[in-house]
Design a protein around this motif. Structure first.
Motif, PDB file in Angstrom:
ATOM      1  N   PRO A  39     -98.873 112.757 -13.636  1.00  0.00           N
ATOM      2  CA  PRO A  39    -100.447 112.524 -13.242  1.00  0.00           C
ATOM      3  C   PRO A  39    -100.937 111.978 -14.541  1.00  0.00           C
ATOM      4  O   PRO A  39    -100.844 112.183 -15.550  1.00  0.00           O
ATOM      5  CB  PRO A  39    -100.710 114.107 -13.063  1.00  0.00           C
ATOM      6  CG  PRO A  39     -99.372 114.712 -12.499  1.00  0.00           C
ATOM      7  CD  PRO A  39     -98.282 113.996 -13.253  1.00  0.00           C
ATOM      8  N   GLY A  40    -101.914 111.082 -14.037  1.00  0.00           N
ATOM      9  CA  GLY A  40    -102.667 110.524 -15.054  1.00  0.00           C
ATOM     10  C   GLY A  40    -102.161 108.774 -15.567  1.00  0.00           C
ATOM     11  O   GLY A  40    -102.728 108.166 -16.286  1.00  0.00           O
ATOM     12  N   VAL A  41    -101.083 108.531 -14.847  1.00  0.00           N
ATOM     13  CA  VAL A  41    -100.376 107.230 -15.238  1.00  0.00           C
ATOM     14  C   VAL A  41    -101.035 106.441 -14.053  1.00  0.00           C
ATOM     15  O   VAL A  41    -101.085 106.653 -12.906  1.00  0.00           O
ATOM     16  CB  VAL A  41     -98.963 107.191 -15.040  1.00  0.00           C
ATOM     17  CG1 VAL A  41     -98.353 105.802 -15.107  1.00  0.00           C
ATOM     18  CG2 VAL A  41     -98.294 108.087 -16.121  1.00  0.00           C
ATOM     19  N   ASP A  42    -101.289 105.074 -14.581  1.00  0.00           N
ATOM     20  CA  ASP A  42    -101.987 103.924 -13.759  1.00  0.00           C
ATOM     21  C   ASP A  42    -100.659 103.162 -13.093  1.00  0.00           C
ATOM     22  O   ASP A  42    -100.106 102.346 -13.801  1.00  0.00           O
ATOM     23  CB  ASP A  42    -102.820 103.096 -14.531  1.00  0.00           C
ATOM     24  CG  ASP A  42    -103.662 102.093 -13.316  1.00  0.00           C
ATOM     25  OD1 ASP A  42    -103.071 101.948 -12.381  1.00  0.00           O
ATOM     26  OD2 ASP A  42    -104.627 101.352 -13.785  1.00  0.00           O
ATOM     27  N   ALA A  67    -108.344 115.044 -23.721  1.00  0.00           N
ATOM     28  CA  ALA A  67    -107.438 115.813 -24.394  1.00  0.00           C
ATOM     29  C   ALA A  67    -106.508 116.696 -23.464  1.00  0.00           C
ATOM     30  O   ALA A  67    -105.153 116.844 -23.597  1.00  0.00           O
ATOM     31  CB  ALA A  67    -107.930 116.646 -25.599  1.00  0.00           C
ATOM     32  N   PHE A  68    -107.189 117.600 -22.458  1.00  0.00           N
ATOM     33  CA  PHE A  68    -106.472 118.083 -21.669  1.00  0.00           C
ATOM     34  C   PHE A  68    -105.520 117.488 -20.746  1.00  0.00           C
ATOM     35  O   PHE A  68    -104.289 118.186 -20.393  1.00  0.00           O
ATOM     36  CB  PHE A  68    -107.454 119.121 -20.680  1.00  0.00           C
ATOM     37  CG  PHE A  68    -106.625 119.878 -19.901  1.00  0.00           C
ATOM     38  CD1 PHE A  68    -106.345 121.139 -20.060  1.00  0.00           C
ATOM     39  CD2 PHE A  68    -106.691 119.548 -18.456  1.00  0.00           C
ATOM     40  CE1 PHE A  68    -105.663 122.111 -19.257  1.00  0.00           C
ATOM     41  CE2 PHE A  68    -106.151 120.462 -17.370  1.00  0.00           C
ATOM     42  CZ  PHE A  68    -105.704 121.744 -17.813  1.00  0.00           C
ATOM     43  N   GLY A  69    -105.813 116.312 -20.280  1.00  0.00           N
ATOM     44  CA  GLY A  69    -104.833 115.634 -19.682  1.00  0.00           C
ATOM     45  C   GLY A  69    -103.524 115.023 -20.245  1.00  0.00           C
ATOM     46  O   GLY A  69    -102.635 115.142 -19.731  1.00  0.00           O
ATOM     47  N   ILE A  70    -103.913 114.639 -21.600  1.00  0.00           N
ATOM     48  CA  ILE A  70    -102.804 114.414 -22.380  1.00  0.00           C
ATOM     49  C   ILE A  70    -101.729 115.647 -22.294  1.00  0.00           C
ATOM     50  O   ILE A  70    -100.429 115.399 -22.623  1.00  0.00           O
ATOM     51  CB  ILE A  70    -103.115 113.695 -23.682  1.00  0.00           C
ATOM     52  CG1 ILE A  70    -103.984 112.776 -23.472  1.00  0.00           C
ATOM     53  CG2 ILE A  70    -102.154 113.403 -24.625  1.00  0.00           C
ATOM     54  CD1 ILE A  70    -103.353 111.496 -22.911  1.00  0.00           C
ATOM     55  N   MET A 130     -99.790 115.950 -19.456  1.00  0.00           N
ATOM     56  CA  MET A 130     -98.848 114.876 -19.360  1.00  0.00           C
ATOM     57  C   MET A 130     -97.509 115.314 -20.142  1.00  0.00           C
ATOM     58  O   MET A 130     -96.268 115.152 -19.595  1.00  0.00           O
ATOM     59  CB  MET A 130     -99.257 113.568 -19.634  1.00  0.00           C
ATOM     60  CG  MET A 130    -100.257 113.084 -18.721  1.00  0.00           C
ATOM     61  SD  MET A 130    -100.987 111.606 -19.177  1.00  0.00           S
ATOM     62  CE  MET A 130     -99.612 110.306 -18.819  1.00  0.00           C
ATOM     63  N   VAL A 131     -97.905 115.807 -21.442  1.00  0.00           N
ATOM     64  CA  VAL A 131     -96.671 116.139 -22.443  1.00  0.00           C
ATOM     65  C   VAL A 131     -95.850 117.263 -21.725  1.00  0.00           C
ATOM     66  O   VAL A 131     -94.783 117.181 -21.892  1.00  0.00           O
ATOM     67  CB  VAL A 131     -97.183 116.547 -23.602  1.00  0.00           C
ATOM     68  CG1 VAL A 131     -96.100 117.117 -24.680  1.00  0.00           C
ATOM     69  CG2 VAL A 131     -97.830 115.234 -24.306  1.00  0.00           C
ATOM     70  N   SER A 132     -96.539 118.314 -20.993  1.00  0.00           N
ATOM     71  CA  SER A 132     -95.950 119.496 -20.751  1.00  0.00           C
ATOM     72  C   SER A 132     -95.195 118.989 -19.610  1.00  0.00           C
ATOM     73  O   SER A 132     -93.922 119.546 -19.473  1.00  0.00           O
ATOM     74  CB  SER A 132     -96.989 120.329 -20.232  1.00  0.00           C
ATOM     75  OG  SER A 132     -97.718 120.740 -21.426  1.00  0.00           O
TER      76      SER A 132
END
Length: 434
Positions: free
Chosen positions: A37-40, A156-159, A162-164
């Motif tokens: 999620p969050g990747v284009d 920041a929450f989205g990053i 993604m790491v999680s």
């Protein structure tokens, strides 16, 4: 051979294991294609093919993830954090006495070392996923020549999310590998590595056909079959050192008097030296991505150490493989300990005195075999780089027959076939290969 495969599927419990393994592989490939999620995804698809056509480091880092790393998928990190953690723990066992004691405690100690490996895998996954996302957020860093943003502005929450997710993906891969080992066929982690590398073969071969035509495609396939046969021959080759045990009277029974041998494989180090050398050569390229890419040292590294067909890169890669082959064999095979154990139980090599002469003889034979094995590994690892230089990087995103890919595929394939063969022999005493 086809009859043996049919017989394996006709055996109920073995069929269940094979189908379970295939199901886990399918789930694993699904996670390797599912974007985080969050990747284009549109931007990645636009920039991915030109980056891979550059050859060199991009094909290298994309190899062990089956194409998932540069696509920033859920399983983007693949099995590499676990492999790195396993290698680190294996090296620390030699250095740290506490870990060496655990290794000698048998099953309980092995379970503890496995637990440490899992913890270290998660830590490495967090570190690698954070670095990967940080690089991907800067246009032109992960995929050079691409100015499109690969990650949406998620905050920041989205990053953290993604790491999680990427870290959780690594944990799921570990779990899937252990499920295959316990309930399927073959070593789970090895099977997953095999799956990631084999998944890129059809695309690589078809790319050669599209760019170079049918003639080059047929020549490459023929050369690949010859190379596979040669790798199988060397991987199975071993030097057998005869060992005899003297007869001993213990109580009222006579023990010993048997003859056996010590099998020393030509490729005693396996694929580990290639992985070590690849990881070490990736560090300079990674440093240029994190630092200033316009600096003089970064330009020098990009010129000599990011393209796999450059002579300096190839020579450095070959030297590192030879060095790590000797290094890994030195820390995993201890002639002194083996000679002491033989002397303790009354064993000796014919014509060689027990004790120090046996140790020196084993060390002499091991060095000769390791020299041949290290050169063999270096030559196999350089084959795709030479192919890129001959056929052109645009024709071979990553030459499929050679390097770490062919070594892993042949090694895992042989081990899996042997395991199926042994299970068939347990049930009907017939070999898998007639």
């Amino acid at each position: 051979m086809l009859t043996a495969f049919a017989q394996a599927f006709r055996t109920p419990d073995l069929r269940k294991k094979l189908l379970f393994t295939l199901g886990v592989i399918a789930l694993f490939r699904l996670g390797s294609q599912l974007p985080t999620p969050g990747v284009d995804t549109q931007a990645i698809n636009t920039c991915l093919e030109p980056a891979l056509d550059e050859g060199g480091i991009y094909g290298l880092i994309n190899l062990f993830s089956g194409g998932a790393l540069l696509q920033l998928a859920v399983f983007a990190l693949g099995i590499m954090p676990y492999i790195t953690a396993s290698i680190i723990i294996q090296l620390l066992v030699v250095v740290i006495p506490r870990l060496e004691t655990l290794k000698k405690e048998g099953q309980a100690g092995t379970a503890k070392l496995t637990q440490y490996t899992r913890y270290l895998t998660i830590a490495l996954a967090i570190l690698q996923s954070t670095a990967l996302i940080a690089i991907a957020r800067q246009p032109g860093r992960l995929l050079q020549g691409c100015d499109l943003p690969l990650i949406h502005d998620v905050g920041a929450f989205g990053i953290i999310t993604m790491v999680s997710i990427m870290t959780a993906g690594t944990a799921v891969i570990m779990w899937l590998g252990e499920l295959i080992t316990d309930r399927g066929v073959g070593n789970g982690m090895s099977v997953l590595i095999f799956t990631q590398i084999a998944a890129t073969f059809p695309q690589q071969l078809w790319q050669i056909k599209v760019v170079e035509g049918w003639f080059v495609f047929i020549v490459v396939c023929g050369a690949g079959l010859v190379l596979v046969a040669a790798v199988v021959f060397v991987e199975q080759a071993q030097r057998r050192i005869p060992v005899q045990y003297a007869k001993r009277m213990i109580g009222r029974r006579m023990y010993g008097g048997t003859s056996t041998y010590i099998p020393l494989k030509v490729n005693q180090a396996g694929i580990i030296p290639v992985i070590f050398a690849s990881s070490l050569l990736y560090l300079p390229a990674l440093a240029t991505q994190i630092g200033d890419p316009t600096s003089q040292w970064a330009i020098w590294i990009q010129k000599y150490f990011t393209r796999g067909d450059h002579p300096i890169y190839m020579l450095t890669f070959f030297v590192l493989i030879v060095f790590f082959a000797f290094f890994y064999v030195a820390i995993t095979f201890n002639p002194t300990e083996l000679a002491d154990n033989m002397k303790k139980y009354g064993g000796f090599i014919p014509g060689i005195r027990a004790g120090r002469p046996t140790e020196e003889y084993l060390d002499y034979v091991l060095n000769r075999i390791t020299t041949a094995g290290a050169i063999y590994l270096g030559v196999i690892a350089l084959i795709p780089m030479v192919a890129i230089g001959v056929l052109g990087s645009s024709a071979t995103q990553q030459f499929p027959f050679g390097g770490a890919s062919i070594l892993i595929i042949v090694g895992v394939g042989l081990d899996t076939v042997k395991q199926i063969q042994s299970q068939l022999q347990q049930r009907n005493y017939e070999g898998f290969l007639r």
